[in-house]
Design a protein around this motif. Structure first.
Motif, short mmCIF file in Angstrom:
data_model
loop_
_atom_site.label_atom_id
_atom_site.label_comp_id
_atom_site.label_asym_id
_atom_site.label_seq_id
_atom_site.Cartn_x
_atom_site.Cartn_y
_atom_site.Cartn_z
N ALA A 118 48.73 39.28 30.59
CA ALA A 118 49.29 39.81 31.83
C ALA A 118 48.23 39.99 32.90
CB ALA A 118 49.98 41.15 31.55
N VAL A 119 47.00 40.32 32.50
CA VAL A 119 45.89 40.44 33.46
C VAL A 119 45.36 39.05 33.81
CG1 VAL A 119 43.62 41.42 33.91
CG2 VAL A 119 45.29 42.73 32.60
N ALA A 120 45.22 38.18 32.82
CA ALA A 120 44.71 36.83 33.05
C ALA A 120 45.58 36.09 34.07
CB ALA A 120 44.65 36.06 31.74
N ASP A 121 46.88 36.38 34.06
CA ASP A 121 47.79 35.73 35.01
C ASP A 121 47.48 36.09 36.45
OD1 ASP A 121 49.13 34.53 32.92
OD2 ASP A 121 50.75 36.00 32.85
N LYS A 122 46.75 37.17 36.66
CA LYS A 122 46.41 37.62 38.01
C LYS A 122 45.01 37.20 38.44
CE LYS A 122 49.41 41.71 37.71
NZ LYS A 122 50.32 41.30 38.81
N MET A 123 44.31 36.46 37.58
CA MET A 123 42.94 36.07 37.87
C MET A 123 42.88 34.71 38.56
SD MET A 123 40.90 38.49 36.80
CE MET A 123 39.29 37.72 36.55
N PRO A 124 41.99 34.53 39.54
CA PRO A 124 41.81 33.23 40.18
C PRO A 124 41.28 32.19 39.19
CG PRO A 124 40.77 34.98 41.46
CD PRO A 124 41.14 35.57 40.14
N ASP A 125 41.52 30.92 39.49
CA ASP A 125 41.14 29.84 38.58
C ASP A 125 39.65 29.80 38.30
OD1 ASP A 125 43.77 29.09 38.40
OD2 ASP A 125 43.61 27.45 39.85
N GLU A 126 38.82 30.22 39.27
CA GLU A 126 37.37 30.11 39.07
C GLU A 126 36.87 30.99 37.92
OE1 GLU A 126 37.84 32.50 43.02
OE2 GLU A 126 38.83 30.83 42.00
N PHE A 127 37.64 31.99 37.53
CA PHE A 127 37.25 32.85 36.41
C PHE A 127 37.66 32.27 35.05
CE2 PHE A 127 36.98 36.10 39.74
CZ PHE A 127 35.88 36.83 39.34
#
Length: 269
Positions: A118-127
């Motif tokens: 659920a948190v990973a879904d909110k992270m930009p692709d560069e991370f």
């Protein structure tokens, strides 16, 4: 005379063999990427974990030259004087646990970041290359630290929408000889009560979002950590009374050490 020479010769060969074995052991340790990388030390010289409270749910741990950020929020100013993180743990999507602005502002280029989906879904692709997605029951080893994702959720009907089962993680860190538990936002769930052999437990307690002081104390008395650190207790002072928590735990089991750290240096708690 020949027998004596023979015994001496055998002894010398054994001694040389021992020296070679010892040399090879040292060589293996030097060449093993587990050691000497990122400052990790061999097991026999592992240090104790150092804990620095930052605020509310945010903490910094230092262990064997490894620096761990738990739920980093507050911008770079919250981490002034701290070493760069090697490992970052994020428990949930709420703003007191997950701050994309803070993660983008900090120097995290070499850090691994563990978080639920659920948190990973909110992270930009560069991370993406840095992220290890852990969901409840998953585990991952980084820097010789085994991290297990423990469920965290609400039980009370009126609070179930705050933290839905399966969305966020508490974390259990196995670091050398120590087992360290961060509850994240949760109530006194069976998965917490059933924990075993915990050395340090960081347990939340604030209404309406997590649990009462009484519920937190009862859970701690069930799983019996050696030390318990109340954290994430900002809320109404009458329901976030850590002195009362300490009294309940010490009365129920005086062998459990309650450690009170200053999680709110600018607030009157």
């Amino acid at each position: 005379m020949k027998k004596t020479i023979g015994i001496a010769l055998i002894g010398s060969l054994v001694f040389l063999g021992c020296k070679e074995t010892k040399k090879q052991e040292n060589l293996d340790m030097d060449s093993d990427p587990t050691y000497g990388v990122n400052g990790i030390s061999p097991p026999e010289v592992m240090k104790e974990v150092e804990i620095t409270p930052i605020s509310h749910a945010t903490a910094v741990l230092h262990w064997n030259d490894i620096t761990i950020y738990v739920d980093p929020v507050g911008g770079t100013e919250a981490f002034e004087g701290q070493q760069k993180p090697d490992l970052i743990l994020v428990t949930d999507i709420h703003g007191d646990h997950f701050s994309l602005e803070t993660l983008e502002a900090l120097d995290t280029e070499k850090a691994k970041i563990m978080m639920p989906q659920a948190v990973a879904d909110k992270m930009p692709d560069e991370f993406t290359p840095q992220i290890d997605v852990l969901n409840n029951g998953d585990f991952k080893e980084r820097y010789d630290i085994n991290v297990e994702a423990i469920p965290m959720y609400n039980l009370r009907d009126e609070a179930k929408d705050f933290h839905i089962k399966g969305r966020g993680n508490g974390y259990l860190l196995n670091m050398g000889d120590e087992r360290i538990y961060f509850s994240g936002d949760t109530e006194d769930i069976p998965e917490m009560r059933n924990l075993k052999d915990i050395d340090k437990a960081f347990v939340c307690m604030n209404l309406p979002y997590t649990m009462t002081v009484k519920s937190a104390a009862e859970a701690v008395l069930d799983f019996k950590p050696k030390q318990v650190y109340p954290y994430h207790y900002r809320g109404k002072p009458d329901v976030s009374d850590v002195a009362k928590f300490k009294e309940l735990v010490n009365t129920g089991n005086p062998d459990i050490e309650v450690v009170l750290l200053d999680w709110y240096p600018n607030e009157d708690y």
